[in-house]
Design an enzyme around this catalytic site. Structure first.
Site, PDB file in Angstrom:
ATOM      1  N   GLU A 114      59.739  13.037  40.578  1.00 21.68           N
ATOM      2  CA  GLU A 114      58.862  12.549  39.494  1.00 21.68           C
ATOM      3  C   GLU A 114      58.656  11.049  39.599  1.00 21.68           C
ATOM      4  OE1 GLU A 114      60.864  13.943  35.981  1.00 21.68           O
ATOM      5  OE2 GLU A 114      60.715  16.005  36.650  1.00 21.68           O
ATOM      6  N   HIS A 129      57.182  15.932  32.418  1.00 21.37           N
ATOM      7  CA  HIS A 129      58.562  15.856  31.903  1.00 21.37           C
ATOM      8  C   HIS A 129      58.543  15.470  30.418  1.00 21.37           C
ATOM      9  CE1 HIS A 129      62.987  15.265  33.246  1.00 21.37           C
ATOM     10  NE2 HIS A 129      62.931  15.580  31.967  1.00 21.37           N
ATOM     11  N   ARG A 132      65.158  21.123  35.712  1.00 21.86           N
ATOM     12  CA  ARG A 132      65.088  20.089  36.736  1.00 21.86           C
ATOM     13  C   ARG A 132      64.257  20.620  37.903  1.00 21.86           C
ATOM     14  NH1 ARG A 132      66.365  16.876  33.614  1.00 21.86           N
ATOM     15  NH2 ARG A 132      68.163  15.506  33.559  1.00 21.86           N
TER      16      ARG A 132
HETATM   17  C1  8YV Z   1      64.401  13.480  28.949  1.00 23.38           C
HETATM   18  C2  8YV Z   1      65.925  15.147  30.219  1.00 23.38           C
HETATM   19  O1  8YV Z   1      63.103  13.450  29.438  1.00 23.38           O
HETATM   20  O2  8YV Z   1      67.646  15.543  28.668  1.00 23.38           O
HETATM   21  C3  8YV Z   1      67.321  15.460  29.840  1.00 23.38           C
HETATM   22  O3  8YV Z   1      68.151  15.614  30.745  1.00 23.38           O
HETATM   23  O4  8YV Z   1      65.599  15.183  31.344  1.00 23.38           O
HETATM   24  C4  8YV Z   1      64.927  14.846  29.181  1.00 23.38           C
HETATM   25  O5  8YV Z   1      65.220  15.333  27.948  1.00 23.38           O
HETATM   26  C5  8YV Z   1      65.051  12.259  29.356  1.00 23.38           C
HETATM   27  O6  8YV Z   1      66.424  12.308  29.360  1.00 23.38           O
HETATM   28  C6  8YV Z   1      64.576  11.130  28.471  1.00 23.38           C
HETATM   29  O7  8YV Z   1      65.190   9.971  28.783  1.00 23.38           O
END
Ligand code: 8YV
Length: 317
Positions: free
Chosen positions: A264, A282, A235
């Site tokens: 983001e 991301h 993050r």
């Molecule tokens: C994804 C993420 O981009 O798993 C997470 O917490 O930040 C990422 O894997 C996101 O959740 C896709 O919706």
């Protein structure tokens, strides 16, 4: 009547969307021109929410969904969900735990290699025709060998362990920090992040952000030092971004590979001109295989919760 599901983020796998459409009445909030008004009109119908790890769901939105029975996060990070409120309401909040581990670790490795070997900067050098104009070897600085670098892992969860396994195969000594030492791993525990940074050539951030906002600050970056590389696949807000930009600008660290950012899709523009930084959007879990597996877990969690069962991957119930 099919249950109504509110979807906050797109899912990019057609087969998953088809099954969602077949089973549920889907409300794709991200396609609505006036989301607030849409919730006012339809919020009372929603029995489930699908959201992304980075997007999560606010308490105020959950409060506007009185029939809500489950929040299915299409990701592993639940830092953007008000878990305390969900617990208080008895709401399961589920994640796609285990589904994205390998791909996130692969991207961490790709970023380590990209930064050490200047992959993206050299790619730009070739594409721009600069190699032809400046064919002398001195036109490009020498890169840094990745194999054997001392790697520090911040957060030894599933992803941290998968990164450690990969870099160990490159002959890299691995140390890690976490809330506690883990007895089942061969790597060296270092309780202090500052000390870990000091003892590492590359620091890889794999930690959950829930209680770790801003842990990588100017002091940690200075401990990593002018030969050190930072990689973040977790993050953005684990890092004080202003401190990072300044440390990179002043070459107080050697480079960074970043897949995640504080705000983001806004990336600090100062990073755009830095050849010692490799940027991603991301994308760590964004492979067909992983997104398919994540979609399956979202479908499973919705089905379990709406059948009155405790979802296998619930964090809160
Ligand atoms: C994804 C993420 O981009 O798993 C997470 O917490 O930040 C990422 O894997 C996101 O959740 C896709 O919706």
């Amino acid at each position: 009547m099919k249950p109504h599901i509110l979807q906050l983020n797109p899912i990019l796998v057609p087969a998953i969307n088809e099954r969602l459409q077949a089973l549920y009445t889907m409300h794709r909030l991200f396609e609505q021109p006036d989301p607030d008004n849409y919730i006012r009109r339809h919020g009372a119908l929603m029995r489930g929410v699908i959201t992304g790890g980075h997007t999560g769901i606010s308490r105020s939105l959950m409060e506007r969904l009185p029939a809500l029975e489950v929040v299915a996060v299409n990701g592993v990070g639940t830092d953007a969900v008000d878990l305390a409120y969900a617990r208080q309401r008895g709401l399961p909040v589920t994640g796609t735990f285990g589904a994205l581990t390998e791909d996130v670790a692969d991207l961490a490795l790709a970023l380590l290699l990209a930064v050490c070997r200047n992959l993206c900067a050299v790619d730009r050098f070739v594409r721009a025709g600069t190699w032809v104009r400046q064919p002398q070897p001195s036109a490009l600085p020498l890169a840094r060998r990745f194999s054997g670098l001392r790697v520090g892992i911040v957060g030894l969860g599933r992803v941290g362990r998968a990164v450690a396994t990969r870099v160990a195969a490159f002959g890299c000594p691995v140390r890690y920090t976490d809330l506690r030492e883990m007895a089942d791993v061969p790597w060296t525990f270092e309780p202090q992040l500052l000390q870990l940074a000091h003892d590492s050539d590359a620091l890889v951030l794999c930690a959950a952000a829930d209680q770790a906002e801003g842990i990588v600050d100017a002091a940690v970056l200075d401990a990593l030092g002018p030969r050190g590389v930072l990689v973040n696949v977790a993050r953005g807000r684990l890092v004080r971004e202003d401190d990072l930009v300044q440390a990179l600008r002043e070459r107080r660290i050697a480079g960074a590979g970043l897949d995640v950012f504080v705000d983001e899709p806004n990336v600090p523009p100062a990073l755009f001109d830095m050849n010692h930084v490799t940027l991603q959007a991301h994308r760590a879990s964004a492979t067909e295989e992983t997104r398919h597996a994540m979609g399956e877990l979202v479908l499973e969690s919705l089905a379990q919760a709406l059948a009155g069962q405790r979802p296998t991957h619930s964090l809160t119930t």
